[in-house]
Write a protein that holds these residues in place. Structure first.
Motif, mmCIF file in Angstrom:
data_model
loop_
_atom_site.group_PDB
_atom_site.id
_atom_site.type_symbol
_atom_site.label_atom_id
_atom_site.label_comp_id
_atom_site.label_asym_id
_atom_site.label_seq_id
_atom_site.Cartn_x
_atom_site.Cartn_y
_atom_site.Cartn_z
ATOM 1 N N TYR A 95 35.509 38.371 39.151
ATOM 2 C CA TYR A 95 36.690 38.117 38.330
ATOM 3 C C TYR A 95 37.448 39.424 38.093
ATOM 4 N N ASP A 96 36.728 40.478 37.732
ATOM 5 C CA ASP A 96 37.362 41.773 37.490
ATOM 6 C C ASP A 96 37.983 42.335 38.766
ATOM 7 N N ALA A 97 37.306 42.153 39.896
ATOM 8 C CA ALA A 97 37.818 42.665 41.169
ATOM 9 C C ALA A 97 39.118 41.965 41.558
ATOM 10 N N ILE A 98 39.162 40.649 41.419
ATOM 11 C CA ILE A 98 40.387 39.905 41.725
ATOM 12 C C ILE A 98 41.530 40.392 40.837
ATOM 13 N N GLU A 99 41.235 40.568 39.569
ATOM 14 C CA GLU A 99 42.241 41.033 38.614
ATOM 15 C C GLU A 99 42.756 42.423 38.981
ATOM 16 N N ALA A 100 41.880 43.252 39.551
ATOM 17 C CA ALA A 100 42.257 44.613 39.934
ATOM 18 C C ALA A 100 43.013 44.661 41.259
ATOM 19 N N GLY A 101 43.014 43.541 42.015
ATOM 20 C CA GLY A 101 43.784 43.484 43.249
ATOM 21 C C GLY A 101 42.992 43.390 44.530
ATOM 22 N N PHE A 102 41.679 43.247 44.462
ATOM 23 C CA PHE A 102 40.889 43.058 45.679
ATOM 24 C C PHE A 102 41.169 41.672 46.244
ATOM 25 N N ASP A 103 41.294 41.599 47.577
ATOM 26 C CA ASP A 103 41.701 40.328 48.174
ATOM 27 C C ASP A 103 40.630 39.667 49.029
ATOM 28 N N SER A 104 39.463 40.295 49.148
ATOM 29 C CA SER A 104 38.365 39.621 49.845
ATOM 30 C C SER A 104 37.037 40.137 49.324
ATOM 31 N N VAL A 105 36.021 39.302 49.439
ATOM 32 C CA VAL A 105 34.681 39.667 48.998
ATOM 33 C C VAL A 105 33.697 39.352 50.113
#
Length: 302
Positions: free
Chosen positions: A36-46
């Motif tokens: 959730y935090d990564a998406i909010e920070a702008g990461f687009d893939s996991v």
């Protein structure tokens, strides 16, 4: 920007994926908060690095929650994934370490990336710091690595020792050395003991920077890991059952050889994790406080 999550050890540490205990009333795990935090920070893939036998349980439990929110990929860490000419010892049962885990994803990682542990809570600021760094890195750059570091006092548990990469800097504040250590509170002091040399002990200030394995890499790290793995296996021929190919060790060696730069990026975030059973209540209450304060949406993915 990609988020690579080291999750191959989840099943063994928790007694099987289905037995992982949720950290909130909505059955979310710590890993959900990180994504959730990564998406909010702008990461687009996991990229999830897991054991192949965990795939169905992992995807049904974790993956399907987020596959509509972010591009989701899986890689399998296999104990017999070794360079040509090497064979896995018959009695070896555990994976080959964090550097080997990243190697497992070499065919699916397509961008500069960060790595995190699946069962550590890193905090919003840590992901923002990492994302800001990656946005500033030239896409053609090589060897421009970084590590998000915490004040050691923000990473402690009251229930025993923890493993931390204690980071030392030179007089200009540049990275100099990382010592993988066991860290614990002793008579009111924070004491670190080197894992490689138990005779090396040192008292840490509360603000001492430590690594929580949130490394930031340009893609060339994959080439270094492939190139250095055979030598690691040769050097550990007398210790084939327990040796581990570890990312902090590889990064430190590359730095010492002058092949990469390592920038330390400070975060104000507080780490949470369930190192010991008694840690769970504190983690649950801490995450609830963050939800109640509006830092997270209730339910996260609902």
């Amino acid at each position: 920007m990609e988020l690579v999550i080291l999750a191959a050890g989840m099943g063994s540490r928790f007694g099987g994926l289905k037995q992982i205990e949720p950290m909130d009333e909505f059955n979310n795990f710590i890993i959900d908060y990180s994504i959730y935090d990564a998406i909010e920070a702008g990461f687009d893939s996991v990229v999830f690095i897991i054991k192949e036998e965990m795939y169905e349980d992992f995807r049904n439990t974790v993956g399907k929650r987020i596959e509509s929110k972010i591009t989701t990929k899986y890689a399998f860490q296999k104990i017999d994934d070794l360079p040509e000419g090497f064979e896995c010892p018959e009695k070896r049962h555990k994976p080959w370490g964090t550097a080997h885990a990243i190697l497992a994803a070499r065919d699916v990682i397509t961008d500069d990336f960060i790595i995190i542990n699946a069962d550590d809570y890193y905090g919003k600021d840590a992901f923002k710091v990492a994302a800001d760094y990656l946005r500033g890195v030239n896409k053609e750059a090589k060897g421009a690595y970084a590590n998000v570091v915490y004040e050691v006092a923000n990473t402690m548990t009251e229930n025993g020792s923890v493993k931390r990469g204690v980071c030392f800097v030179d007089e200009k504040g540049n990275f100099k050395e990382m010592v993988e250590s066991s860290v614990e509170k002793v008579e009111g002091k924070i004491v670190a003991t080197s894992l490689d040399n138990p005779d090396r002990k040192f008292v840490l200030e509360a603000t001492q920077p430590v690594s929580m394995n949130m490394f930031i890499f340009t893609k060339d790290i994959l080439d270094h890991l492939v190139e250095r793995f055979p030598k690691f296996l040769e050097d550990n021929a007398n210790n084939p059952l327990s040796c581990e190919y570890l990312i902090p060790t590889v990064v430190s060696e590359l730095f010492e050889e002058g092949k990469v730069t390592v920038k330390l990026l400070a975060t104000s975030a507080v780490w949470y994790g369930v190192t010991y059973k008694d840690d769970k209540d504190y983690v649950v209450s801490s995450l609830k406080a963050l939800v109640d304060a509006g830092q997270y949406k209730k339910g996260l993915w609902d």
